[in-house]
Scaffold this active site. Structure first.
Site, mmCIF file in Angstrom:
data_model
loop_
_atom_site.group_PDB
_atom_site.id
_atom_site.type_symbol
_atom_site.label_atom_id
_atom_site.label_comp_id
_atom_site.label_asym_id
_atom_site.label_seq_id
_atom_site.Cartn_x
_atom_site.Cartn_y
_atom_site.Cartn_z
ATOM 1 N N SER A 37 -73.878 35.915 34.352
ATOM 2 C CA SER A 37 -74.874 34.941 34.806
ATOM 3 C C SER A 37 -76.182 35.013 34.021
ATOM 4 O O SER A 37 -76.985 34.094 34.094
ATOM 5 C CB SER A 37 -75.164 35.137 36.295
ATOM 6 O OG SER A 37 -75.583 36.459 36.539
ATOM 7 N N ASP A 335 -84.651 35.569 41.214
ATOM 8 C CA ASP A 335 -83.966 35.813 42.483
ATOM 9 C C ASP A 335 -83.628 37.300 42.525
ATOM 10 O O ASP A 335 -84.164 38.069 41.737
ATOM 11 C CB ASP A 335 -82.742 34.890 42.646
ATOM 12 C CG ASP A 335 -81.671 35.102 41.583
ATOM 13 O OD1 ASP A 335 -81.741 36.127 40.863
ATOM 14 O OD2 ASP A 335 -80.773 34.255 41.465
ATOM 15 N N HIS A 338 -81.769 38.075 38.959
ATOM 16 C CA HIS A 338 -82.062 37.542 37.625
ATOM 17 C C HIS A 338 -83.545 37.449 37.322
ATOM 18 O O HIS A 338 -84.344 37.105 38.201
ATOM 19 C CB HIS A 338 -81.452 36.135 37.495
ATOM 20 C CG HIS A 338 -80.002 36.106 37.828
ATOM 21 N ND1 HIS A 338 -79.531 35.616 39.026
ATOM 22 C CD2 HIS A 338 -78.933 36.524 37.143
ATOM 23 C CE1 HIS A 338 -78.203 35.737 39.056
ATOM 24 N NE2 HIS A 338 -77.818 36.287 37.917
#
Ligand code: NAG
Ligand code: NAG
Length: 374
Positions: A37, A335, A338
């Site tokens: 991600s 978040d 990340h």
């Protein structure tokens, strides 16, 4: 990054040269991206998965879409991919880009090991990402021929940013179906490295020559890990960072061996994201940040859900002041997992231009120009 244009189409070359004289230096290269991600640019949008970032407020600062979510797991840009943004492999019509600017194969919650991220259901593990690259390569051969494909791939940069999710799965309180808890940490790190090496060698056999492998960042400091490790007062979990460092050391060693083994017919660069990120965390005020512990989006406690979708009027409910921080540029974490775009830009800049403590043996700018032994 000052990469402003990334077109490899030779018809446009003269226009580019003219443009270059009038503007910032252009650093254009074809990029193939693999990873999780931290680099997913939207592949997971096309999967049935719990790991998605295609609703507001993800992408709220992404200039290229005027703040519309893209599937990137941050508020704006990611650290890799420059400003050319190779499209996600699973996006419709991405294939054409295979012979131009490149393709992004990365997938949120994916790992080096195929079983990593099982809890999120859909994800594209590294071996599958390389399968997809193989499909792209078949397409390239149709367009460019075998020789043409080899010389095209020789000059492309292959970036791999993966491993965080394997380590997160390893440290998570025992989840029986993952079956890792009985393995000691050094065996687990060795499995990660040997599985990664298998994929790097596969890419090499398919024609990849210029590699940048990004080490794992200080996972012990991310809000999610600090929460599950019950480290509420300290900046980082020392034991988790020790696990990460053990992995990074093995990775660095492995890349050294590959460089020796390949004898300048290929090059493997180690990107030291750990130290860059750690420097930001320890000296955050010098970098202009004000909050180094809390996620900007998703609140301070598990479940840390940032992604709340839209209300009936189509507006994001997540940009209410309780769910989203006031000034996104002042936060290190977007978040619970990340970094913010602000951190990604620092990382991108260092990897592009940094010295050998950041990017070893050469940086990305040099990697792009690097002349391989024939
Ligand atoms: C890859 O990792 C698995 C554990 O997930 C391990 O059993 C296997 O030996 C590793 N493969 C290689 C090629 O090292
Ligand atoms: C969220 O932000 C958008 C644009 O920034 C704004 O139009 C909208 O009213 C906001 N929604 C809420 C609930 O604050």
């Amino acid at each position: 990054m000052s990469t402003i244009l990334c077109l490899t189409n030779s018809l446009l070359l003269s226009i580019l040269v003219m443009f270059q004289i009038l503007s910032l230096p252009c650093l254009c290269f074809t990029a193939f991206l693999f990873g999780d991600s931290l680099v997913d640019a939207g592949n997971n949008n096309y999967l049935f998965t719990l790991s998605k970032a295609n609703s507001p407020p993800y992408g709220i600062d992404f200039a290229a879409t005027n703040g519309r979510p893209t599937g990137r797991f941050t508020n704006g840009r990611e650290a890799l991919g420059g400003t050319s943004f190779p499209p996600p492999f699973l996006a419709p019509n991405s294939m054409d880009n295979a012979v131009h600017g490149g393709i992004n194969y990365a997938s949120g919650s994916a790992g080096i090991l195929p079983e990593t991220g099982t809890l999120f259901i859909g994800r594209i593990s590294l071996p599958e990402q390389v399968d997809y690259f193989e499909q792209s390569r078949d397409y390239m051969v149709k367009i460019l021929g075998e020789e043409g494909t080899l010389s095209f791939l020789r000059n492309a940069v292959f970036s791999i940013a993966i491993g965080s999710n394997d380590l997160i799965d390893y440290i998570e309180p025992s989840i029986p179906i993952l079956g890792h808890p009985t393995i000691d940490s050094s065996t687990f790190q060795r499995f990660m490295i040997s599985n990664l090496t298998t994929q790097l060698k596969r890419m090499h056999r398919l024609g990849a020559r210029k590699f940048m492998v990004v080490g794992v960042g200080p996972l012990g400091c991310i809000p999610f890990v600090r929460a599950i490790e019950l480290e509420f007062t300290t900046l980082c979990s020392a034991s988790v960072n020790e696990l990460v460092n053990g992995y990074n050391e093995r990775l660095r060693h492995e890349l050294d061996s590959l460089n020796t083994e390949m004898d300048s017919s290929a090059i493997f660069v180690y990107a030291n994201s750990y130290d860059v990120f750690m420097d930001v965390l320890l000296n955050y005020r010098d970098y202009g940040f004000e909050d180094v512990k809390d996620p900007c989006c998703g609140g301070h406690f598990p479940s840390f859900v940032c992604n709340k979708g839209k209300d009936t009027q189509g507006y994001s409910r997540t940009n209410s002041s309780s769910d989203l921080c006031g000034d996104r540029s002042k936060y290190v974490f977007w978040d619970a997992f990340h970094p913010t775009e602000a951190v990604n830009i620092i990382l991108a800049e260092k990897l592009l231009n940094g010295d050998s403590s950041v990017s070893f043996p050469i940086n990305i700018r040099e990697l792009y120009r690097y002349k391989l032994r024939a």
